[in-house]
Structure formats: structure tokens, C-alpha cells
Scaffold this motif. Sequence first.
Motif, mmCIF file in Angstrom:
data_model
loop_
_atom_site.group_PDB
_atom_site.id
_atom_site.type_symbol
_atom_site.label_atom_id
_atom_site.label_comp_id
_atom_site.label_asym_id
_atom_site.label_seq_id
_atom_site.Cartn_x
_atom_site.Cartn_y
_atom_site.Cartn_z
ATOM 1 N N SER A 1 1.418 -1.111 -0.180
ATOM 2 C CA SER A 1 0.240 0.388 0.232
ATOM 3 C C SER A 1 1.026 1.018 0.021
ATOM 4 O O SER A 1 1.683 1.695 0.840
ATOM 5 C CB SER A 1 -0.712 -0.184 1.326
ATOM 6 O OG SER A 1 -0.903 1.049 1.647
ATOM 7 N N GLU A 2 0.038 1.884 -1.042
ATOM 8 C CA GLU A 2 1.951 3.554 -1.313
ATOM 9 C C GLU A 2 1.393 4.277 -0.136
ATOM 10 O O GLU A 2 2.179 4.531 0.445
ATOM 11 C CB GLU A 2 1.442 3.791 -2.602
ATOM 12 C CG GLU A 2 2.988 4.589 -2.883
ATOM 13 C CD GLU A 2 3.260 5.144 -4.612
ATOM 14 O OE1 GLU A 2 2.261 4.209 -5.208
ATOM 15 O OE2 GLU A 2 4.129 4.972 -4.378
ATOM 16 N N THR A 3 0.475 4.687 0.076
ATOM 17 C CA THR A 3 -0.208 5.459 1.237
ATOM 18 C C THR A 3 0.023 4.924 3.069
ATOM 19 O O THR A 3 0.993 5.722 4.049
ATOM 20 C CB THR A 3 -2.378 4.974 1.978
ATOM 21 O OG1 THR A 3 -2.203 4.715 0.160
ATOM 22 C CG2 THR A 3 -1.927 6.415 2.390
ATOM 23 N N HIS A 4 0.321 3.227 3.146
ATOM 24 C CA HIS A 4 1.415 2.795 4.263
ATOM 25 C C HIS A 4 2.058 2.596 3.968
ATOM 26 O O HIS A 4 3.281 3.522 4.978
ATOM 27 C CB HIS A 4 0.496 1.641 4.117
ATOM 28 C CG HIS A 4 1.215 0.922 5.451
ATOM 29 N ND1 HIS A 4 2.678 0.305 5.152
ATOM 30 C CD2 HIS A 4 0.937 0.851 6.736
ATOM 31 C CE1 HIS A 4 2.269 -0.083 6.691
ATOM 32 N NE2 HIS A 4 1.275 0.021 7.445
ATOM 33 N N THR B 1 2.310 -5.498 4.565
ATOM 34 C CA THR B 1 0.561 -5.351 4.033
ATOM 35 C C THR B 1 0.190 -5.890 2.962
ATOM 36 O O THR B 1 -0.573 -5.478 2.251
ATOM 37 C CB THR B 1 0.079 -3.222 3.529
ATOM 38 O OG1 THR B 1 1.066 -2.916 2.815
ATOM 39 C CG2 THR B 1 0.369 -3.224 4.857
ATOM 40 N N CYS C 1 -4.662 -3.229 4.248
ATOM 41 C CA CYS C 1 -3.980 -2.136 4.446
ATOM 42 C C CYS C 1 -4.885 -1.603 5.303
ATOM 43 O O CYS C 1 -6.100 -1.255 5.134
ATOM 44 C CB CYS C 1 -3.852 -1.484 3.611
ATOM 45 S SG CYS C 1 -3.207 0.109 3.916
ATOM 46 N N LEU D 1 -5.078 1.183 6.410
ATOM 47 C CA LEU D 1 -5.262 2.470 5.022
ATOM 48 C C LEU D 1 -6.156 2.646 3.974
ATOM 49 O O LEU D 1 -7.223 3.279 3.329
ATOM 50 C CB LEU D 1 -4.150 3.246 5.119
ATOM 51 C CG LEU D 1 -3.240 3.921 6.513
ATOM 52 C CD1 LEU D 1 -1.945 4.734 6.137
ATOM 53 C CD2 LEU D 1 -4.311 4.784 7.366
ATOM 54 N N GLU D 2 -5.551 1.467 3.051
ATOM 55 C CA GLU D 2 -6.395 1.839 1.913
ATOM 56 C C GLU D 2 -7.076 0.331 1.920
ATOM 57 O O GLU D 2 -7.998 0.341 1.118
ATOM 58 C CB GLU D 2 -5.559 1.066 0.699
ATOM 59 C CG GLU D 2 -4.347 2.487 0.468
ATOM 60 C CD GLU D 2 -3.549 2.215 -0.885
ATOM 61 O OE1 GLU D 2 -2.948 1.406 -1.091
ATOM 62 O OE2 GLU D 2 -2.527 3.188 -0.750
ATOM 63 N N VAL E 1 -6.101 -4.831 -0.662
ATOM 64 C CA VAL E 1 -4.474 -4.936 -1.983
ATOM 65 C C VAL E 1 -4.517 -5.532 -3.114
ATOM 66 O O VAL E 1 -4.578 -7.321 -2.417
ATOM 67 C CB VAL E 1 -3.208 -4.891 -0.581
ATOM 68 C CG1 VAL E 1 -2.150 -4.530 -1.576
ATOM 69 C CG2 VAL E 1 -3.025 -3.376 0.660
ATOM 70 N N THR F 1 -1.011 -5.570 -8.031
ATOM 71 C CA THR F 1 0.291 -4.868 -6.782
ATOM 72 C C THR F 1 1.040 -5.977 -6.615
ATOM 73 O O THR F 1 2.629 -5.662 -6.827
ATOM 74 C CB THR F 1 -0.423 -3.333 -5.482
ATOM 75 O OG1 THR F 1 -1.708 -3.010 -6.753
ATOM 76 C CG2 THR F 1 0.226 -2.732 -5.273
#
Lengths: 310, 310
Positions: A104-107, A147, A151, A153-154, A157, A161
Motif C-alpha cells: 500500500s503506497e499510502t502505508h 501489507t 491495509c 488505510l487502503e 490490496v 500490485t
Amino acid sequence: MDGIDVLVSEVGPRDGLQSIAPTLPLAAKKAWIDAAVAAGIREIEVGSFVPAHILPQLADTADVVAHARTHPALHVAVLVPNAKGAEAALAAGAHKITLPLSASETHSLKNLRRTHAQVFDEVARIVDLIRALPADRRPTFEGAVSTAFGCTLEGEVPESTVVALAEKLMALGCDEVGLSDTTGYANPAQVKRLVRAVHAAIGADHMTGLHLHNTRGLGLANVLAGLDVGITTFDASLGGLGGCPFAPGASGNIVTEDLVFMLEAMGLRTGIDLNRLIACRAILSAALPGESLYGFTPDAGLPLGFRAAA
Amino acid sequence: MDGIDVLVSEVGPRDGLQSIAPTLPLAAKKAWIDAAVAAGIREIEVGSFVPAHILPQLADTADVVAHARTHPALHVAVLVPNAKGAEAALAAGAHKITLPLSASETHSLKNLRRTHAQVFDEVARIVDLIRALPADRRPTFEGAVSTAFGCTLEGEVPESTVVALAEKLMALGCDEVGLSDTTGYANPAQVKRLVRAVHAAIGADHMTGLHLHNTRGLGLANVLAGLDVGITTFDASLGGLGGCPFAPGASGNIVTEDLVFMLEAMGLRTGIDLNRLIACRAILSAALPGESLYGFTPDAGLPLGFRAAA
């Protein structure tokens, strides 16, 4: 699956200790490693090369690595967040270096403060550092996709990815890729699907390990799913240190004692003496009096007539 | 395994309540059953027809059965220790009657004060009682082999013993056989072996259910093993009621909420709304203030974006 060898990688000295407030004194860390090795543990993630102001609990990692290396048969692993950490890990002489990359790029931005592209740059730099060493001093370099199973946050996943990141890590020069259920979202069906997909992309020999949490109680079921698709290395933490299953946000590593009990009861060889492993808990109880230790097997005791795998 | 239907049989009103000292008032038992049915639970073991001086907590089982039967779609199950209990169960109108038979004869003598031969006599008497009823009023009769995976008194229980008992129970006229890991000794490899052996002996259609405990943390891994060999019914207890995983001698039923989370996350249909199921816990918390409720999933919460099986 009788008689298969499974590597139980003890990550408590890193993942457990980074999750609790008090710092385990260096002498106790050494005693823990010595007792774990005596019980038959063959790989320990002994620390993390992160700035001391971020994780003071692990500030003595270089000293811990030096001590761990006195056990000739022990595979000494460390976590590094970046190339700077890897430099310290190489100087200390770790046998395995793991760099986490959050699917997760947010993570990733929130946890490591880096985009995927920025992490790739660190990976490339670490590969250069390793390749500059004489061949017999090069550690194994693992890119760990965290993650990987979801995730906080997201949410979900995409498997594509994770597969793409695994391919990228291998292309950049990692020796192997690991998958981490950082959030405790994984379920057994997903473990099988994702492992198969990553195996198909990078080869089963390059993805042999899973880092699973027990946040929602599925940790050992997920191990079983991993075994079914050829995974042979599982991370776990003695006493589930640092992860309270009954507190929100807990890291919740699977408990080494329960993992070893399941594997040995199934006839899978870990090389670990379960009674001696359980005895290691006394070191943590004594040195960390305020911390809870978990584990169903240590509390319930071994079954009458229990025999380890032959 | 996507889309397979799995029956989660709630045994808390029997196995949970018999393991705690206080008696849950009848009104709370009714409220629990109503809430469980509203959440999608399709089978509940609502009590046991044992003498009130032995289990006063379950003395109102006839009333509980009567209430449970007001839910037209609910399969109402009860436990009976002998033919006398079965008479009461038939009078009350239970849909399913389970008689436990301990694979370990030592355990059978200590727990039921009967040899295997004496239990067989009770089974035969119960079969006669059932066959004397009109066909449309006959309940399902299950012989449940307890301590099937090992015994705290005898240790290892030979698989051949369990298979022979399953064959005998079917020969005596049981409709089906269940296997119970009374002691929490089971491991996934053993679950697969024993289920396959029993299936080979009596037919897979006559052994569809497992009663698993989580005493050593392997409960859900054992469920996964059961799913792999065709088991489609699993007993579980809301909040793990009555079984403290961290106390010796705990019954330690697998937690209904964690079981449903695992199954639904894997894409297996239970028909149960997990949020409504978790809400049922409030009934127990309010009526049994001194009892601990367990469950990783209720404590950690559902994953962000979690979707039940379609």
C-alpha cells in the motif's frame, strides 16, 4: 507432509521488542539468543538498523548481531529501512538483510515516508553495496512486501500490485521476496492464491517465507495454507511478545511456541525442542516484568505422550 | 472452495454454559437464541438433558428447546448422556440428539461412568425410542466420538479405535457420527488422517461434523484441515464462552465469531451476518458480568472493506 523441514524464524528480538515501550537490556537479549539457539532455533531476526531516536529499544543492534554471530550455525537476520541501515548491517556482519516495502503506497508514505519509487532507489543502492563486497561476505537480501494481504488505510490490496512489486524487487537484485500480513487481514484462501501468484511470477525458490500475524486468530490456519503451497519458512515471536491479541492495533505476531507445537505435532521437523523453547520465556518474564506473554500451548501444556517429529 | 456452504453449529448454550458456574437465566437464553437466529445461525445445541443436580445450569433445557422450536428454520440440537435423557429430548421435540461416547474407555468410565459396552446399550435403546416415533417426528441421532484425537488420561488414542467405534455406532442405528477434540490435542495432519479413515469406513455422508477446541491455539487450523477433507459442519461457541484459553483444563471451544470470519473471508458461505453475530455478545456480557468473552475478531474488528462471501 511428514518429515518435511520447516524453518521457524524467531523475530521477537526485532518485531516483538520494537512494539513494547521498555528496552530489553543487552545482556537479556544475548541470553534470549543463547537459549533460543540451545532450543534449536536456526534463524533469528535480532534487530533493526533504524535511528536510535525512532526505536531506542533496538539501538544496540550492532552489539546484538556481534553476539549472535558467535553461534556458528545461527542465521543472523536484521531489518533495515534504507541503504544507510544496510551499511550498518553489512558492517556488523548480518547474514540476512530484510528491507520492507509496503504494498500500500499510502502505508509506505505514512510508515517509511517514501513512495514506492523512492524505496526502489534504496533497494538498488543496497544491491550495489552488497555486490561491492567479496562474494563470501555477501548477505542474503530479502525484499519484504508488507501489507501484502490488505491495509488498514487502503483496505484491499490488489494481488496484481503485490505480484508486480515482487517482480520489481527481484529485477532490482533482491535474492528473495517475503510476504508480510502486517495488518492481520490474511485468510487461508488468500494466502494460497497470493503465494501461487507470486511463485508463478518469480519462481517458488525466490519466495519461501511468510510473516504472519494472529490479529484475528487466523495465524496458524494461514501457516497451514502456506505449507500447502510450498512455503517452508515462517516468522514468529516468542510469547507473542509485543502483540496483545486483545488490544486494538496490536502487532500480534504468531506465537513461536504454538507454531512449533503445530508443526511438530503434524510430523514436520523444526529441529526445535519445545520444552526448551518454552523455558526461554522465563528470560522475558524476568527482564520485562510488565509485559504479557501469550501462547496457548505454553499455558495448556503439551499433550500427554506428545512426541516431536522424527 | 469458493461459494461452498458451511454449517456453523452454535454450541455455546450447551458446552459454554455447562462450563461456567453461574446459570444464565432462561430469558437470556431465549434472547441469545433469538439474536443468533436473527444473525443467521441455523443450528444451535441449546442444552443437555442431564440430571439437574449434575448440571443445574442446563436444568431448563426443555423450556429452551420449546422456545428454540418457535423459530421455524432453526435446527434445534441437544446433548443426552443416556436413554433417559433421550426420552426427555424426544418429549421436548429436539431435531437432533447427540450422545457422546468417549474413545478412551478410561475417560468414558470417569466421565460417563460407563464402559463402551454400556454406552452401546444406551445407543440401542435410544434407536428403539426413535424408531417407535412416527417417521416425521424422528430426530437425527448423532453418536459423537469424544477424545477422538487424544485423551488427557490415556494419551494417544489409536485411529483404529475411533474408526471401530464409528462403525459400531452406525451399526447400532445412529444416523451420523461426529468427532470431538475434547482435549484440544488435535493437529491438522491428524484431522485429515482421521476424517479420511472414518469416511472410508462409514461413508463421507455419515460423518460431516467436527467439534474442535482451541486449547492449544490450533482450532481454526484444524477447521481448515477439516474443510480440505470434506467436513461441512463445525461446532463453535459465541465468545468462546466457558473456555478460557489461558487457564488449564479449559474447554476452549473455538470462537464462533473467529470461525465465521475465517470462513466468510475465504469465500465460504455461512449465511451469518458477522456484525450481528458480534452484537449477540452483549447479551452474554450483560447477563454474565463475571465471565470473560474471547475472540480475536471481535476485539480487533473487521478488516477495512471486509466483504462477506457472496
